[in-house]
Design a protein around this motif. Structure first.
Motif, PDB file in Angstrom:
ATOM      1  N   GLY A 180      24.753  16.065 -40.039  1.00  0.00           N
ATOM      2  CA  GLY A 180      24.894  16.318 -41.669  1.00  0.00           C
ATOM      3  C   GLY A 180      23.599  16.348 -42.410  1.00  0.00           C
ATOM      4  O   GLY A 180      23.656  16.019 -43.474  1.00  0.00           O
ATOM      5  N   MET A 181      22.550  16.513 -41.496  1.00  0.00           N
ATOM      6  CA  MET A 181      21.304  16.395 -42.353  1.00  0.00           C
ATOM      7  C   MET A 181      20.651  17.918 -42.567  1.00  0.00           C
ATOM      8  O   MET A 181      20.780  18.702 -41.764  1.00  0.00           O
ATOM      9  CB  MET A 181      20.465  15.718 -41.512  1.00  0.00           C
ATOM     10  N   TYR A 182      19.753  17.744 -43.338  1.00  0.00           N
ATOM     11  CA  TYR A 182      19.035  19.127 -43.864  1.00  0.00           C
ATOM     12  C   TYR A 182      17.767  19.181 -42.683  1.00  0.00           C
ATOM     13  O   TYR A 182      17.415  18.096 -42.230  1.00  0.00           O
ATOM     14  CB  TYR A 182      17.965  18.919 -45.220  1.00  0.00           C
ATOM     15  N   CYS A 183      17.631  20.333 -42.025  1.00  0.00           N
ATOM     16  CA  CYS A 183      16.746  20.703 -40.855  1.00  0.00           C
ATOM     17  C   CYS A 183      15.700  21.521 -41.133  1.00  0.00           C
ATOM     18  O   CYS A 183      16.001  22.859 -41.312  1.00  0.00           O
ATOM     19  CB  CYS A 183      17.573  20.810 -39.629  1.00  0.00           C
ATOM     20  N   ILE A 184      14.730  21.341 -40.955  1.00  0.00           N
ATOM     21  CA  ILE A 184      13.456  22.364 -41.003  1.00  0.00           C
ATOM     22  C   ILE A 184      13.127  22.506 -39.384  1.00  0.00           C
ATOM     23  O   ILE A 184      12.732  21.693 -38.667  1.00  0.00           O
ATOM     24  CB  ILE A 184      12.279  21.901 -41.850  1.00  0.00           C
ATOM     25  N   GLY A 185      13.131  23.486 -38.958  1.00  0.00           N
ATOM     26  CA  GLY A 185      12.740  24.333 -37.625  1.00  0.00           C
ATOM     27  C   GLY A 185      11.440  24.716 -37.656  1.00  0.00           C
ATOM     28  O   GLY A 185      10.815  25.221 -38.572  1.00  0.00           O
ATOM     29  N   TYR A 186      10.532  23.807 -36.673  1.00  0.00           N
ATOM     30  CA  TYR A 186       9.312  24.278 -36.350  1.00  0.00           C
ATOM     31  C   TYR A 186       9.113  25.165 -35.151  1.00  0.00           C
ATOM     32  O   TYR A 186       9.234  24.764 -33.958  1.00  0.00           O
ATOM     33  CB  TYR A 186       8.303  23.032 -36.106  1.00  0.00           C
ATOM     34  N   ARG A 187       8.891  26.561 -35.468  1.00  0.00           N
ATOM     35  CA  ARG A 187       8.643  27.448 -34.312  1.00  0.00           C
ATOM     36  C   ARG A 187       7.299  27.716 -34.020  1.00  0.00           C
ATOM     37  O   ARG A 187       6.298  28.296 -34.640  1.00  0.00           O
ATOM     38  CB  ARG A 187       9.220  28.768 -34.641  1.00  0.00           C
ATOM     39  N   SER A 188       6.775  27.044 -33.199  1.00  0.00           N
ATOM     40  CA  SER A 188       5.354  26.936 -32.725  1.00  0.00           C
ATOM     41  C   SER A 188       5.033  27.637 -31.352  1.00  0.00           C
ATOM     42  O   SER A 188       6.106  28.215 -30.670  1.00  0.00           O
ATOM     43  CB  SER A 188       4.680  25.784 -32.654  1.00  0.00           C
ATOM     44  N   GLU A 189       3.880  27.999 -31.059  1.00  0.00           N
ATOM     45  CA  GLU A 189       3.737  28.429 -29.915  1.00  0.00           C
ATOM     46  C   GLU A 189       4.034  27.808 -28.307  1.00  0.00           C
ATOM     47  O   GLU A 189       4.143  28.064 -27.417  1.00  0.00           O
ATOM     48  CB  GLU A 189       2.065  28.871 -29.538  1.00  0.00           C
ATOM     49  N   HIS A 190       4.398  26.323 -28.614  1.00  0.00           N
ATOM     50  CA  HIS A 190       4.762  25.326 -28.001  1.00  0.00           C
ATOM     51  C   HIS A 190       6.224  25.363 -27.754  1.00  0.00           C
ATOM     52  O   HIS A 190       6.825  24.654 -26.878  1.00  0.00           O
ATOM     53  CB  HIS A 190       4.291  23.964 -28.151  1.00  0.00           C
ATOM     54  N   SER A 191       7.059  25.898 -28.791  1.00  0.00           N
ATOM     55  CA  SER A 191       8.491  25.981 -28.618  1.00  0.00           C
ATOM     56  C   SER A 191       8.971  27.424 -28.452  1.00  0.00           C
ATOM     57  O   SER A 191      10.316  27.819 -29.109  1.00  0.00           O
ATOM     58  CB  SER A 191       9.028  25.521 -29.767  1.00  0.00           C
ATOM     59  N   THR A 192       8.368  28.215 -27.866  1.00  0.00           N
ATOM     60  CA  THR A 192       8.942  29.661 -27.410  1.00  0.00           C
ATOM     61  C   THR A 192      10.166  29.623 -26.789  1.00  0.00           C
ATOM     62  O   THR A 192      10.439  28.840 -26.085  1.00  0.00           O
ATOM     63  CB  THR A 192       7.918  30.619 -26.813  1.00  0.00           C
ATOM     64  N   GLY A 193      11.236  30.446 -27.168  1.00  0.00           N
ATOM     65  CA  GLY A 193      12.363  30.491 -26.578  1.00  0.00           C
ATOM     66  C   GLY A 193      13.505  29.816 -26.834  1.00  0.00           C
ATOM     67  O   GLY A 193      14.676  29.805 -26.642  1.00  0.00           O
ATOM     68  N   GLN A 194      12.925  28.810 -28.014  1.00  0.00           N
ATOM     69  CA  GLN A 194      13.934  27.884 -28.536  1.00  0.00           C
ATOM     70  C   GLN A 194      14.683  28.783 -29.674  1.00  0.00           C
ATOM     71  O   GLN A 194      14.306  29.271 -30.800  1.00  0.00           O
ATOM     72  CB  GLN A 194      13.294  26.692 -29.231  1.00  0.00           C
ATOM     73  N   ASP A 195      16.021  28.495 -29.692  1.00  0.00           N
ATOM     74  CA  ASP A 195      16.819  28.855 -30.621  1.00  0.00           C
ATOM     75  C   ASP A 195      17.005  28.146 -31.910  1.00  0.00           C
ATOM     76  O   ASP A 195      17.835  27.051 -31.830  1.00  0.00           O
ATOM     77  CB  ASP A 195      18.365  29.375 -30.298  1.00  0.00           C
ATOM     78  N   LEU A 196      16.345  28.521 -33.171  1.00  0.00           N
ATOM     79  CA  LEU A 196      16.207  27.603 -34.245  1.00  0.00           C
ATOM     80  C   LEU A 196      17.235  28.106 -35.385  1.00  0.00           C
ATOM     81  O   LEU A 196      17.022  27.620 -36.604  1.00  0.00           O
ATOM     82  CB  LEU A 196      14.775  27.225 -34.575  1.00  0.00           C
ATOM     83  N   HIS A 197      17.923  29.020 -35.106  1.00  0.00           N
ATOM     84  CA  HIS A 197      18.559  29.761 -36.324  1.00  0.00           C
ATOM     85  C   HIS A 197      19.491  28.809 -37.062  1.00  0.00           C
ATOM     86  O   HIS A 197      19.982  29.162 -38.415  1.00  0.00           O
ATOM     87  CB  HIS A 197      19.514  31.082 -35.785  1.00  0.00           C
ATOM     88  N   HIS A 198      19.858  27.619 -36.654  1.00  0.00           N
ATOM     89  CA  HIS A 198      20.690  26.915 -37.097  1.00  0.00           C
ATOM     90  C   HIS A 198      20.168  25.924 -38.256  1.00  0.00           C
ATOM     91  O   HIS A 198      20.711  25.499 -39.156  1.00  0.00           O
ATOM     92  CB  HIS A 198      21.468  25.876 -36.064  1.00  0.00           C
ATOM     93  N   ALA A 199      18.783  25.964 -38.215  1.00  0.00           N
ATOM     94  CA  ALA A 199      17.983  25.204 -39.176  1.00  0.00           C
ATOM     95  C   ALA A 199      17.995  25.931 -40.514  1.00  0.00           C
ATOM     96  O   ALA A 199      18.330  27.083 -40.780  1.00  0.00           O
ATOM     97  CB  ALA A 199      16.381  25.046 -38.500  1.00  0.00           C
ATOM     98  N   ASN A 200      18.019  24.862 -41.622  1.00  0.00           N
ATOM     99  CA  ASN A 200      18.301  25.208 -42.923  1.00  0.00           C
ATOM    100  C   ASN A 200      16.907  26.256 -43.135  1.00  0.00           C
ATOM    101  O   ASN A 200      17.004  26.794 -44.172  1.00  0.00           O
ATOM    102  CB  ASN A 200      18.078  24.217 -43.856  1.00  0.00           C
ATOM    103  N   PHE A 201      15.517  25.973 -42.619  1.00  0.00           N
ATOM    104  CA  PHE A 201      14.452  26.543 -42.953  1.00  0.00           C
ATOM    105  C   PHE A 201      13.712  26.584 -41.690  1.00  0.00           C
ATOM    106  O   PHE A 201      13.550  25.334 -41.060  1.00  0.00           O
ATOM    107  CB  PHE A 201      13.816  25.924 -44.196  1.00  0.00           C
ATOM    108  N   VAL A 202      12.910  27.746 -41.335  1.00  0.00           N
ATOM    109  CA  VAL A 202      11.964  27.616 -40.247  1.00  0.00           C
ATOM    110  C   VAL A 202      10.576  28.114 -40.616  1.00  0.00           C
ATOM    111  O   VAL A 202      10.432  28.759 -41.334  1.00  0.00           O
ATOM    112  CB  VAL A 202      12.540  28.760 -39.138  1.00  0.00           C
ATOM    113  N   VAL A 203       9.681  27.035 -40.162  1.00  0.00           N
ATOM    114  CA  VAL A 203       8.153  27.406 -40.227  1.00  0.00           C
ATOM    115  C   VAL A 203       7.620  27.420 -38.828  1.00  0.00           C
ATOM    116  O   VAL A 203       8.014  27.253 -37.849  1.00  0.00           O
ATOM    117  CB  VAL A 203       7.451  26.233 -41.170  1.00  0.00           C
ATOM    118  N   SER A 204       6.423  28.452 -38.956  1.00  0.00           N
ATOM    119  CA  SER A 204       5.616  28.491 -37.724  1.00  0.00           C
ATOM    120  C   SER A 204       4.403  27.783 -37.706  1.00  0.00           C
ATOM    121  O   SER A 204       3.452  27.910 -36.839  1.00  0.00           O
ATOM    122  CB  SER A 204       5.253  30.105 -37.572  1.00  0.00           C
ATOM    123  N   ASP A 205       3.978  27.171 -38.804  1.00  0.00           N
ATOM    124  CA  ASP A 205       2.764  26.389 -39.108  1.00  0.00           C
ATOM    125  C   ASP A 205       3.148  25.254 -39.905  1.00  0.00           C
ATOM    126  O   ASP A 205       3.703  25.120 -41.105  1.00  0.00           O
ATOM    127  CB  ASP A 205       1.894  27.146 -39.690  1.00  0.00           C
TER     128      ASP A 205
END
Length: 220
Positions: A180-205
């Motif tokens: 039940g928490m707000y979640c920021i997904g961090y999509r970096s070069e180290h997390s390729t292939g991870q599905d972060l679409h459930h996050a409230n917001f996604v950043v790459s940096d």
């Protein structure tokens, strides 16, 4: 209103994943396990204990889980101590300092062992900035089970709805949302292939984030 921020560690604060990958695959070779990178990716965000529980069941390993975990951690410890180039991920220290200076309480909730967390926090002098450090090894089920995040919230004395999580793995994002928490997904070069679409917001940096930005995002 966000009253505490919960960080994952591996892949968010520091990229120890190559060291874990090397330790795991050295151990897989010792055990004669034909684990592919695709199968390995499904374990990211899970605790080492839960991972070996699955492998023991799927491959009929005769060794006890604690012994399997102990051997992997030995291999990781050797790699960690030998590595002289390991650094915090770009923007990680700046974000931690900005949140700390803004008076936002910080918690760590990592699937890593206490030993690994302590290695990282000692090397990079992170202890002063985090109120609590929660390890996945203390829970029967690791992420995507939300227990680790719920416990971090309890230690912080903050309701889950007022917690924000920064995660880089699909299992971690799922756990945060289940808590039940707000979640920021961090999509970096180290997390390729991870599905972060459930996050409230996604950043790459991580440079895209600041204390002001995080508090504003959660208020939207």
């Amino acid at each position: 209103m966000i009253r505490t921020v919960i960080f994952d560690m591996d892949g968010v604060l520091v990229d120890t994943e190559p060291l874990h990958h090397d330790a795991f695959f050295r151990h897989f070779a010792e055990l004669g396990l034909p684990i592919s990178d695709t199968e390995y990716a499904t374990f990211l965000g899970s605790s080492t204990t839960n991972m070996y529980q699955r492998l023991k069941q799927e491959y009929g390993l005769t060794q006890e889980v604690p012994d399997l975990v102990r051997r992997k951690r030995e291999l990781f410890g050797v790699a960690f101590e030998a590595n002289t180039t390991l650094a915090l991920l770009p923007g990680a220290r700046e974000l931690v300092l900005d949140l700390h200076q803004a008076g936002v309480p910080l918690q760590l909730a990592s699937s890593a062992s206490h030993e690994t967390i302590n290695r990282v926090f000692t090397r990079f002098e992170l202890y002063p900035y985090f109120d609590n450090r929660v390890s996945g090894e203390d829970f029967p089920q690791s992420k995507p089970n939300p227990a680790i995040f719920l416990h971090a919230a309890e230690l912080a004395g903050t309701a889950p709805a007022h917690c924000l999580v920064i995660e880089d793995s699909a299992n971690g994002v799922t756990a945060a949302k289940r808590a039940g928490m707000y979640c920021i997904g961090y999509r970096s070069e180290h997390s390729t292939g991870q599905d972060l679409h459930h996050a409230n917001f996604v950043v790459s940096d991580l440079g895209q984030l600041s204390a002001a930005r995080i508090l504003a995002l959660a208020a939207e």
